[in-house]
Design a protein around this motif. Sequence first.
Motif, mmCIF file in Angstrom:
data_model
loop_
_atom_site.group_PDB
_atom_site.id
_atom_site.type_symbol
_atom_site.label_atom_id
_atom_site.label_comp_id
_atom_site.label_asym_id
_atom_site.label_seq_id
_atom_site.Cartn_x
_atom_site.Cartn_y
_atom_site.Cartn_z
ATOM 1 N N LYS A 10 0.844 -1.206 0.000
ATOM 2 C CA LYS A 10 0.000 0.000 0.000
ATOM 3 C C LYS A 10 0.873 1.248 0.000
ATOM 4 O O LYS A 10 0.645 2.191 -0.744
ATOM 5 C CB LYS A 10 -0.885 0.033 1.265
ATOM 6 N N PHE A 11 1.857 1.244 0.881
ATOM 7 C CA PHE A 11 2.764 2.373 1.000
ATOM 8 C C PHE A 11 3.563 2.570 -0.291
ATOM 9 O O PHE A 11 3.664 3.682 -0.799
ATOM 10 C CB PHE A 11 3.713 2.168 2.184
ATOM 11 N N LYS A 12 4.125 1.498 -0.813
ATOM 12 C CA LYS A 12 4.928 1.592 -2.032
ATOM 13 C C LYS A 12 4.124 2.151 -3.207
ATOM 14 O O LYS A 12 4.652 2.860 -4.047
ATOM 15 C CB LYS A 12 5.497 0.229 -2.410
ATOM 16 N N ASN A 13 2.834 1.823 -3.253
ATOM 17 C CA ASN A 13 1.979 2.281 -4.346
ATOM 18 C C ASN A 13 1.619 3.759 -4.247
ATOM 19 O O ASN A 13 1.273 4.376 -5.258
ATOM 20 C CB ASN A 13 0.699 1.442 -4.413
ATOM 21 N N ASN A 14 1.678 4.340 -3.032
ATOM 22 C CA ASN A 14 1.315 5.748 -2.861
ATOM 23 C C ASN A 14 1.935 6.298 -1.575
ATOM 24 O O ASN A 14 1.225 6.626 -0.633
ATOM 25 C CB ASN A 14 -0.211 5.883 -2.824
ATOM 26 N N PRO A 15 3.254 6.389 -1.517
ATOM 27 C CA PRO A 15 3.908 6.787 -0.268
ATOM 28 C C PRO A 15 3.475 8.157 0.242
ATOM 29 O O PRO A 15 3.313 8.353 1.453
ATOM 30 C CB PRO A 15 5.396 6.758 -0.593
ATOM 31 N N GLU A 16 3.265 9.112 -0.645
ATOM 32 C CA GLU A 16 2.914 10.467 -0.211
ATOM 33 C C GLU A 16 1.610 10.505 0.591
ATOM 34 O O GLU A 16 1.426 11.381 1.429
ATOM 35 C CB GLU A 16 2.838 11.419 -1.399
ATOM 36 N N LYS A 17 0.735 9.569 0.341
ATOM 37 C CA LYS A 17 -0.527 9.510 1.091
ATOM 38 C C LYS A 17 -0.273 9.230 2.575
ATOM 39 O O LYS A 17 -1.006 9.707 3.432
ATOM 40 C CB LYS A 17 -1.426 8.415 0.513
ATOM 41 N N PHE A 18 0.776 8.475 2.881
ATOM 42 C CA PHE A 18 0.993 7.980 4.237
ATOM 43 C C PHE A 18 2.096 8.698 5.016
ATOM 44 O O PHE A 18 2.188 8.541 6.234
ATOM 45 C CB PHE A 18 1.306 6.476 4.187
ATOM 46 N N VAL A 19 2.919 9.473 4.341
ATOM 47 C CA VAL A 19 4.019 10.169 5.013
ATOM 48 C C VAL A 19 3.432 11.173 6.003
ATOM 49 O O VAL A 19 2.570 11.980 5.649
ATOM 50 C CB VAL A 19 4.923 10.888 3.978
ATOM 51 N N PRO A 20 3.870 11.138 7.259
ATOM 52 C CA PRO A 20 3.330 12.077 8.245
ATOM 53 C C PRO A 20 3.702 13.522 7.925
ATOM 54 O O PRO A 20 4.768 13.792 7.355
ATOM 55 C CB PRO A 20 3.971 11.644 9.567
ATOM 56 N N GLN A 21 2.831 14.417 8.292
ATOM 57 C CA GLN A 21 3.097 15.840 8.116
ATOM 58 C C GLN A 21 4.278 16.268 8.976
ATOM 59 O O GLN A 21 4.546 15.672 10.017
ATOM 60 C CB GLN A 21 1.853 16.652 8.489
#
Length: 149
Positions: A70-81
Amino acid sequence: MRKQLTIILLVFVATLSAQQIDYNTKKSFVAEGYDVTEYFGNKAIKGDIKFVATHDDVKYKFANQENLEKFKNNPEKFVPQYGGYCAYAVAVNNEKVDINPKTFEVREGKLYLFYNAWGVNTLDKWTEEDPKKLQVKADTNWEKIKIKR
């Protein structure tokens, strides 16, 4: 003259983009090794050393292969602010402060982490003091302090 200015500008832009954002990697991982994808299901779950990804030159741990993908497919979605530093401290004090990985909020699809120790829970303060206003302040402050020095 124009050509020289263009070259100088390109070198300046390249230098800026080469500067690395300062991520909070206490315990060698963002979010102290907690699985950043699980926060979006309102859970704070430690990652497993068997499931690790690197993004933007920092490491993340995941609870399982599915979360890693999931992370590899869309890392920017999960990176903390704010590089995984305490959102409240960035907003109020213009400082990078460590977090308690069990103290978090997902707001409008973004992950915010907070300090919570010694009787001070900055998530409570964030909620009480108007998260929208604090988010704007934190965004502004982060622009000034985000580069690793």
